[in-house]
Design a protein around this motif. Structure first.
Motif, PDB file in Angstrom:
ATOM      1  N   UNK A 113     -24.412 -17.877 -39.551  1.00  0.00           N
ATOM      2  CA  UNK A 113     -25.332 -17.718 -40.683  1.00  0.00           C
ATOM      3  C   UNK A 113     -24.641 -18.011 -42.000  1.00  0.00           C
ATOM      4  N   UNK A 114     -23.377 -17.589 -42.104  1.00  0.00           N
ATOM      5  CA  UNK A 114     -22.617 -17.833 -43.328  1.00  0.00           C
ATOM      6  C   UNK A 114     -22.405 -19.334 -43.528  1.00  0.00           C
ATOM      7  N   UNK A 115     -22.090 -20.051 -42.450  1.00  0.00           N
ATOM      8  CA  UNK A 115     -21.859 -21.496 -42.542  1.00  0.00           C
ATOM      9  C   UNK A 115     -23.154 -22.210 -42.920  1.00  0.00           C
ATOM     10  N   UNK A 116     -24.282 -21.698 -42.453  1.00  0.00           N
ATOM     11  CA  UNK A 116     -25.575 -22.303 -42.768  1.00  0.00           C
ATOM     12  C   UNK A 116     -25.856 -22.305 -44.271  1.00  0.00           C
ATOM     13  N   UNK A 117     -25.254 -21.369 -45.000  1.00  0.00           N
ATOM     14  CA  UNK A 117     -25.486 -21.308 -46.442  1.00  0.00           C
ATOM     15  C   UNK A 117     -24.885 -22.497 -47.168  1.00  0.00           C
ATOM     16  N   UNK A 118     -23.866 -23.090 -46.600  1.00  0.00           N
ATOM     17  CA  UNK A 118     -23.287 -24.307 -47.160  1.00  0.00           C
ATOM     18  C   UNK A 118     -22.112 -24.047 -48.078  1.00  0.00           C
ATOM     19  N   UNK A 119     -21.474 -25.150 -48.443  1.00  0.00           N
ATOM     20  CA  UNK A 119     -20.262 -25.085 -49.254  1.00  0.00           C
ATOM     21  C   UNK A 119     -20.563 -24.620 -50.674  1.00  0.00           C
ATOM     22  N   UNK A 120     -21.783 -24.829 -51.151  1.00  0.00           N
ATOM     23  CA  UNK A 120     -22.128 -24.424 -52.514  1.00  0.00           C
ATOM     24  C   UNK A 120     -22.026 -22.903 -52.678  1.00  0.00           C
ATOM     25  N   UNK A 121     -22.362 -22.180 -51.641  1.00  0.00           N
ATOM     26  CA  UNK A 121     -22.282 -20.719 -51.695  1.00  0.00           C
ATOM     27  C   UNK A 121     -20.832 -20.264 -51.849  1.00  0.00           C
ATOM     28  N   UNK A 123     -18.391 -21.991 -53.266  1.00  0.00           N
ATOM     29  CA  UNK A 123     -17.971 -22.328 -54.635  1.00  0.00           C
ATOM     30  C   UNK A 123     -18.537 -21.315 -55.625  1.00  0.00           C
ATOM     31  N   UNK A 124     -19.802 -20.974 -55.481  1.00  0.00           N
ATOM     32  CA  UNK A 124     -20.421 -19.994 -56.375  1.00  0.00           C
ATOM     33  C   UNK A 124     -19.745 -18.635 -56.217  1.00  0.00           C
ATOM     34  N   UNK A 125     -19.471 -18.237 -54.983  1.00  0.00           N
ATOM     35  CA  UNK A 125     -18.773 -16.969 -54.742  1.00  0.00           C
ATOM     36  C   UNK A 125     -17.406 -16.938 -55.393  1.00  0.00           C
ATOM     37  N   UNK A 126     -16.684 -18.059 -55.339  1.00  0.00           N
ATOM     38  CA  UNK A 126     -15.364 -18.122 -55.976  1.00  0.00           C
ATOM     39  C   UNK A 126     -15.496 -17.987 -57.494  1.00  0.00           C
ATOM     40  N   UNK A 127     -16.492 -18.622 -58.061  1.00  0.00           N
ATOM     41  CA  UNK A 127     -16.696 -18.502 -59.504  1.00  0.00           C
ATOM     42  C   UNK A 127     -17.096 -17.082 -59.905  1.00  0.00           C
ATOM     43  N   UNK A 128     -17.897 -16.438 -59.080  1.00  0.00           N
ATOM     44  CA  UNK A 128     -18.279 -15.049 -59.359  1.00  0.00           C
ATOM     45  C   UNK A 128     -17.049 -14.152 -59.340  1.00  0.00           C
ATOM     46  N   UNK A 129     -16.214 -14.293 -58.312  1.00  0.00           N
ATOM     47  CA  UNK A 129     -14.988 -13.494 -58.231  1.00  0.00           C
ATOM     48  C   UNK A 129     -14.050 -13.786 -59.395  1.00  0.00           C
ATOM     49  N   UNK A 130     -13.888 -15.063 -59.733  1.00  0.00           N
ATOM     50  CA  UNK A 130     -13.029 -15.432 -60.856  1.00  0.00           C
ATOM     51  C   UNK A 130     -13.572 -14.872 -62.165  1.00  0.00           C
ATOM     52  N   UNK A 131     -14.883 -14.978 -62.363  1.00  0.00           N
ATOM     53  CA  UNK A 131     -15.491 -14.445 -63.580  1.00  0.00           C
ATOM     54  C   UNK A 131     -15.355 -12.939 -63.680  1.00  0.00           C
ATOM     55  N   UNK A 132     -15.531 -12.263 -62.567  1.00  0.00           N
ATOM     56  CA  UNK A 132     -15.380 -10.804 -62.553  1.00  0.00           C
ATOM     57  C   UNK A 132     -13.953 -10.414 -62.882  1.00  0.00           C
ATOM     58  N   UNK A 133     -12.996 -11.109 -62.277  1.00  0.00           N
ATOM     59  CA  UNK A 133     -11.591 -10.817 -62.532  1.00  0.00           C
ATOM     60  C   UNK A 133     -11.233 -11.087 -63.995  1.00  0.00           C
ATOM     61  N   UNK A 134     -11.604 -12.258 -64.497  1.00  0.00           N
ATOM     62  CA  UNK A 134     -11.275 -12.584 -65.893  1.00  0.00           C
ATOM     63  C   UNK A 134     -11.992 -11.657 -66.867  1.00  0.00           C
ATOM     64  N   UNK A 135     -13.245 -11.346 -66.596  1.00  0.00           N
ATOM     65  CA  UNK A 135     -13.979 -10.420 -67.460  1.00  0.00           C
ATOM     66  C   UNK A 135     -13.322  -9.046 -67.494  1.00  0.00           C
ATOM     67  N   UNK A 136     -12.907  -8.551 -66.338  1.00  0.00           N
ATOM     68  CA  UNK A 136     -12.227  -7.255 -66.280  1.00  0.00           C
ATOM     69  C   UNK A 136     -10.902  -7.303 -67.023  1.00  0.00           C
TER      70      UNK A 136
END
Length: 150
Positions: A113-121, A123-136
């Protein structure tokens, strides 16, 4: 519901044993000292899951667990001081480790199911984690500079 209750109890016993071990190895808290606190946390969690199943409201079970825990530890509530005393013996990271491991296994079981979401998910997840880390980090930097600590 009885089948779910049995599964929940089994999972809580396994996670409780891992929490006892992690609390003992990582934080030098003897298992018999942490056992009452872990039993209380498991009881609150189990009560929250049962309430979630019984009530028709569409709130996440974590909300019920949090509300029950909050109510039980209100100062002046009978037994609140004992609950706080016992649960302070359990370190937060000893709780988080088995829960995160369980979440990882759950994701691993639904890898298709996770693979079905595709590579865009991803990339978006990495940006969310990076944004959360940098914001903190930015917030911590501003507050620590404001307080004169750094």
């Amino acid at each position: 519901m009885l089948k779910s209750l049995k599964e929940w109890v089994l999972v809580f016993i396994i996670i409780g044993a891992i929490m006892l071990t992690g609390n003992w190895i990582g934080y030098d808290v003897l298992p018999w000292n942490a056992l009452p606190g872990i039993a209380i946390l498991i009881g609150i969690s189990l009560a929250g899951l049962i309430v979630h199943r019984l009530l028709p409201f569409q709130l996440p079970s974590i909300a019920y667990i949090g509300i029950i825990g909050l109510i039980l530890t209100i100062p002046g509530m009978p037994g609140a001081e004992q609950i706080v005393m016992y649960t302070t013996e359990v370190n937060l990271l000893a709780i988080a480790t088995p829960i995160l491991a369980y979440a990882g296994v759950s994701i691993g079981r639904s890898w298709f199911d996770f693979v079905q979401l595709g590579w865009k998910t991803i990339v978006i997840g990495m940006f969310v984690l990076l944004g959360t880390f940098l914001g903190s980090a930015v917030i911590a930097e501003v507050i620590l500079r404001f307080q004169g600590i750094i």
